[in-house]
Design an enzyme around this catalytic site. Structure first.
Site, mmCIF file in Angstrom:
data_model
loop_
_atom_site.group_PDB
_atom_site.id
_atom_site.type_symbol
_atom_site.label_atom_id
_atom_site.label_comp_id
_atom_site.label_asym_id
_atom_site.label_seq_id
_atom_site.Cartn_x
_atom_site.Cartn_y
_atom_site.Cartn_z
ATOM 1 N N CYS A 1 9.758 -3.415 15.571
ATOM 2 C CA CYS A 1 10.999 -2.661 15.033
ATOM 3 C C CYS A 1 11.943 -2.419 16.213
ATOM 4 O O CYS A 1 12.837 -2.099 16.256
ATOM 5 C CB CYS A 1 10.661 -1.693 14.176
ATOM 6 S SG CYS A 1 9.290 -0.372 14.906
ATOM 7 N N GLU B 1 8.194 10.295 12.802
ATOM 8 C CA GLU B 1 6.864 10.225 12.823
ATOM 9 C C GLU B 1 6.496 10.315 14.341
ATOM 10 O O GLU B 1 7.252 10.375 15.369
ATOM 11 C CB GLU B 1 6.467 8.664 12.203
ATOM 12 C CG GLU B 1 6.723 8.587 10.763
ATOM 13 C CD GLU B 1 6.349 7.710 10.163
ATOM 14 O OE1 GLU B 1 5.992 6.680 10.670
ATOM 15 O OE2 GLU B 1 6.261 7.468 8.901
ATOM 16 N N GLU C 1 10.645 4.034 7.614
ATOM 17 C CA GLU C 1 10.574 3.431 8.816
ATOM 18 C C GLU C 1 10.931 2.179 9.046
ATOM 19 O O GLU C 1 10.177 1.304 8.646
ATOM 20 C CB GLU C 1 9.333 3.722 9.494
ATOM 21 C CG GLU C 1 8.967 5.110 10.120
ATOM 22 C CD GLU C 1 9.599 5.561 11.344
ATOM 23 O OE1 GLU C 1 10.198 4.902 12.132
ATOM 24 O OE2 GLU C 1 9.407 7.131 11.762
ATOM 25 N N ALA D 1 15.368 -4.078 3.575
ATOM 26 C CA ALA D 1 15.607 -4.446 2.231
ATOM 27 C C ALA D 1 14.531 -3.952 1.417
ATOM 28 O O ALA D 1 14.860 -3.396 0.365
ATOM 29 C CB ALA D 1 15.634 -5.766 2.399
ATOM 30 N N THR D 2 13.113 -4.106 1.905
ATOM 31 C CA THR D 2 12.165 -3.387 1.171
ATOM 32 C C THR D 2 12.210 -1.914 0.976
ATOM 33 O O THR D 2 11.978 -1.477 -0.202
ATOM 34 C CB THR D 2 10.731 -3.798 1.656
ATOM 35 O OG1 THR D 2 10.942 -5.282 1.750
ATOM 36 C CG2 THR D 2 9.634 -3.285 0.717
ATOM 37 N N GLY D 3 12.573 -1.250 1.998
ATOM 38 C CA GLY D 3 12.748 0.137 1.983
ATOM 39 C C GLY D 3 13.887 0.699 0.959
ATOM 40 O O GLY D 3 13.590 1.542 0.114
ATOM 41 N N ASN E 1 3.046 -6.051 11.656
ATOM 42 C CA ASN E 1 3.013 -6.546 13.164
ATOM 43 C C ASN E 1 1.969 -5.613 13.929
ATOM 44 O O ASN E 1 1.608 -6.186 15.011
ATOM 45 C CB ASN E 1 4.558 -5.986 13.800
ATOM 46 C CG ASN E 1 5.038 -4.993 13.516
ATOM 47 O OD1 ASN E 1 4.551 -4.044 12.294
ATOM 48 N ND2 ASN E 1 5.938 -4.394 14.340
ATOM 49 N N GLY F 1 8.439 -0.651 7.239
ATOM 50 C CA GLY F 1 8.754 -2.378 6.772
ATOM 51 C C GLY F 1 10.106 -2.334 7.174
ATOM 52 O O GLY F 1 10.863 -1.938 7.837
ATOM 53 N N SER F 2 10.539 -3.530 6.217
ATOM 54 C CA SER F 2 11.952 -3.907 6.497
ATOM 55 C C SER F 2 13.070 -2.985 5.623
ATOM 56 O O SER F 2 12.635 -2.502 4.581
ATOM 57 C CB SER F 2 12.089 -5.476 5.781
ATOM 58 O OG SER F 2 11.602 -5.489 4.402
HETATM 59 P P1 NAD Z 1 8.104 -5.972 4.307
HETATM 60 O O1 NAD Z 1 9.209 -4.718 4.074
HETATM 61 O O2 NAD Z 1 8.208 -7.151 4.079
HETATM 62 O O3 NAD Z 1 6.551 -5.233 4.098
HETATM 63 C C1 NAD Z 1 6.005 -4.063 4.339
HETATM 64 C C2 NAD Z 1 5.044 -3.664 3.444
HETATM 65 O O4 NAD Z 1 5.587 -3.373 2.130
HETATM 66 C C3 NAD Z 1 3.957 -4.797 3.014
HETATM 67 O O5 NAD Z 1 2.677 -4.004 2.900
HETATM 68 C C4 NAD Z 1 4.481 -5.361 1.641
HETATM 69 O O6 NAD Z 1 3.475 -5.857 1.074
HETATM 70 C C5 NAD Z 1 5.014 -4.013 1.010
HETATM 71 N N1 NAD Z 1 6.079 -4.423 0.073
HETATM 72 C C6 NAD Z 1 6.763 -5.677 0.082
HETATM 73 N N2 NAD Z 1 7.575 -5.362 -1.190
HETATM 74 C C7 NAD Z 1 7.206 -4.294 -1.913
HETATM 75 C C8 NAD Z 1 7.571 -3.839 -2.983
HETATM 76 N N3 NAD Z 1 8.594 -4.343 -3.757
HETATM 77 N N4 NAD Z 1 7.023 -2.586 -3.317
HETATM 78 C C9 NAD Z 1 6.281 -2.057 -2.647
HETATM 79 N N5 NAD Z 1 5.681 -2.503 -1.308
HETATM 80 C C10 NAD Z 1 6.227 -3.593 -1.140
HETATM 81 O O7 NAD Z 1 7.955 -6.029 6.153
HETATM 82 P P2 NAD Z 1 7.146 -6.817 7.119
HETATM 83 O O8 NAD Z 1 7.779 -8.168 7.023
HETATM 84 O O9 NAD Z 1 5.658 -6.705 6.836
HETATM 85 O O10 NAD Z 1 7.461 -6.116 8.613
HETATM 86 C C11 NAD Z 1 8.591 -6.129 9.321
HETATM 87 C C12 NAD Z 1 9.529 -5.253 9.218
HETATM 88 O O11 NAD Z 1 9.026 -3.812 9.297
HETATM 89 C C13 NAD Z 1 10.720 -5.307 10.088
HETATM 90 O O12 NAD Z 1 11.953 -5.135 9.482
HETATM 91 C C14 NAD Z 1 10.321 -4.128 10.992
HETATM 92 O O13 NAD Z 1 11.404 -3.801 11.631
HETATM 93 C C15 NAD Z 1 9.896 -3.131 10.230
HETATM 94 N N6 NAD Z 1 8.912 -2.135 11.130
HETATM 95 C C16 NAD Z 1 9.722 -0.907 11.266
HETATM 96 C C17 NAD Z 1 9.016 0.101 11.954
HETATM 97 C C18 NAD Z 1 9.444 1.311 12.450
HETATM 98 O O14 NAD Z 1 8.554 2.315 12.663
HETATM 99 N N7 NAD Z 1 10.607 1.662 11.988
HETATM 100 C C19 NAD Z 1 7.667 -0.391 12.748
HETATM 101 C C20 NAD Z 1 7.267 -1.654 12.503
HETATM 102 C C21 NAD Z 1 7.851 -2.662 11.667
#
Ligand code: NAD
Length: 478
Positions: free
Chosen positions: A279, A457, A244, A224-226, A146, A221-222
């Site tokens: 987010c 952060e 995050e 679920a991925t976290g 984003n 990121g999301s």
């Molecule tokens: P995502 O979790 O799909 O992907 C984020 C990153 O992780 C990408 O680089 C992706 O390639 C990588 N990734 C995906 N699967 C992986 C795996 N199995 N192993 C290692 N790396 C992997 O998230 P997105 O769709 O790119 O972003 C949207 C999400 O990010 C939303 O949930 C949003 O709330 C969150 N977000 C959080 C913050 C914060 O500061 N808390 C800021 C921005 C976005």
């Protein structure tokens, strides 16, 4: 475009590439390397070697390198904004602001390199006990789609300032600005200290998470991925992982707040300018019954007037959704909301005609009468969909606001001091606004509670989080 690995600009070793389209037009924009586990290993091994010397570089010199990087990003600000707008679909003016934030955080952490101090602890005569901070070595940094350049530049600043070498992997949907950053950094940052690898999460991302030399992972990121990353990292070794993650953030409106001010804040807080793809978006409005009807009427009028447009359009209020999968997700939640019995008051449909017809545009949506327990109210959509739900008293407002698994940001609007303090105290979120929305005050801790994450952060703690304390006890007596 090419990756930056060990100071060299190179493609994936097997030549694999990913095609990235412009979400506002549907046209192909560029191809970029699809890194394999071998490429990631090259980057991590180079980073491990570079980290050995980088941690011995004087703090002032580390600061100078980051400042030079900030200068070059600032000098290419318009180019970066253009790349991100084309790659991500958000408005050009918003992506230009992102570049300013990136420059700010590079300079901020450049200025903090002397803050990595430890303590001396009183001990017996003839002894000296003190702690020092040591970098981890290699930091793996994974970022979402984003805010592509803003995250690529600002999220490498703290670990590099602290004396680590970094391997960063941007989102496969918005990799171009990180690659451009790598090209510019090649002449500034010593080889191996910054490595930019691109590719999918399943391949390049997984290889980075699972690499035994990466002891420190920071993920944005999301949720679920976290969680998947936490699990995967634990299979390999004991790693420090900060997260995050997403939000389903509440904005609570008390009847004593000025209604026009709150309506404007609700629109701003939902970040429609980034299509809700933030987010921190306040995607649930919890509004007191006494003002509910008037609030919804004004909110719907304001949101209904927002105009989707091409990223270059200075009059546009909102841009394109980043990719097809995300578009489908948003539209499916709009259908789900209706199926669950919520009332769609405006928007929620794809723009299919005119100049926007080939792009991924959705009209900003407002749902009213949303059941706090429904999926529409519980799950992060990460799109331009705002859910409104009424409350009767403060207890109910808190129950609704805190009744989700996520806890990133929250906001309350009231003129009553006691209510403001009570909600500041009791809202389950890492960042609370009172009579305010969306602002990240520089130098303050940003991060989530509950399923929204671990760690903070954008402040000095982020710098310290890339170090480990080592304690030293010296017996110099006889
Ligand atoms: P995502 O979790 O799909 O992907 C984020 C990153 O992780 C990408 O680089 C992706 O390639 C990588 N990734 C995906 N699967 C992986 C795996 N199995 N192993 C290692 N790396 C992997 O998230 P997105 O769709 O790119 O972003 C949207 C999400 O990010 C939303 O949930 C949003 O709330 C969150 N977000 C959080 C913050 C914060 O500061 N808390 C800021 C921005 C976005």
């Amino acid at each position: 475009m090419t990756m930056l690995i060990d100071g060299k600009l190179r493609p994936a070793s097997d030549g694999a590439v990913i095609d990235t389209p412009n979400p506002a037009t549907g046209r192909s924009l560029a191809t970029f390397p699809d890194a394999s586990a071998t490429d990631v290993d090259d980057a991590v091994v180079a980073a491990a070697a570079a980290a050995e010397s980088w941690r011995r570089v004087a703090p002032g010199e580390r600061s100078a390198v980051l400042t030079a990087l900030a200068d070059v990003v600032a000098a290419h600000a318009d180019e970066f904004a253009r790349i991100d707008a084309d790659d991500n679909g958000s408005l050009l003016r918003e992506m230009r602001r992102d570049v300013d934030m990136a420059v700010f955080y590079l300079r901020y952490y450049a200025g903090l390199t002397l803050q990595m101090h430890g303590d001396t602890v009183p001990s017996e005569p003839g002894t000296l006990t003190y702690s020092v901070r040591r970098p981890y070595g290699v930091v793996g940094r994974l970022i979402p789609f984003n805010h592509p350049l803003m995250f690529a530049a600002s999220k490498i600043a703290a670990p590099i300032a602290a004396g680590n070498a970094v391997v960063i992997k941007p989102s496969e949907y918005t990799s171009l600005s990180a690659l451009r950053l790598g090209e510019l950094a090649a002449d500034i940052v010593p080889p191996g200290v910054l490595n930019v690898v691109t590719g999918t999460g399943a391949q390049a991302g997984d290889a980075l998470v699972a690499h035994p030399l990466v002891r420190r992972l920071a993920f944005t990121g999301s949720a679920a991925t976290g969680r998947a990353i936490q699990r995967r990292a634990a299979e390999v070794g004991v790693k420090t992982v900060t997260l995050e993650l997403g939000g389903k953030n509440p904005l609570v409106v008390f009847p004593d707040a000025d209604l026009d001010t709150v309506v404007a804040a609700a629109v701003r807080g939902m970040n429609f300018t980034w299509q809700g793809q933030s987010c921190g978006s306040l995607s649930r409005v919890v509004v007191h019954r006494d003002v509910h009807d008037a609030f919804v009427e004004r909110l719907v009028a304001k949101v209904g007037a927002l105009r989707p447009g091409l990223p270059d359009d200075p009059d546009a209020d909102t841009g394109a959704i980043v990719n097809r999968g995300q578009l489908d997700k948003v539209l499916s939640y709009v259908r789900l909301g209706q199926d669950e019995g919520s009332r769609l008051c405006t928007g929620g449909d794809r723009v299919t005609d005119g100049a926007l017809g080939d792009g991924l545009f959705v009209r900003p949506a407002v749902f009213d009468g949303v059941d706090p327990g429904s999926r529409l109210a519980q799950e992060e959509i990460f799109g331009p969909v705002l859910a409104v739900m009424p409350f009767g008293d403060a207890e109910e407002a808190l129950r609704i606001a805190n009744g989700v698994s996520l806890g990133l940001t929250a906001s309350v609007f009231t003129r009553d001091l006691a209510t403001a303090h009570r909600f500041a105290d009791e809202l389950e979120a890492g960042y609370v606004w009172v009579n305010e929305v969306g602002r990240h005050v520089p130098g303050t801790p940003f991060g989530g509670v509950k399923d929204s994450g671990i760690g903070r952060e954008e402040d000095v703690d982020e710098l310290l989080s890339y170090t480990q304390l080592k304690n030293v006890h010296i017996n110099y007596g006889r």
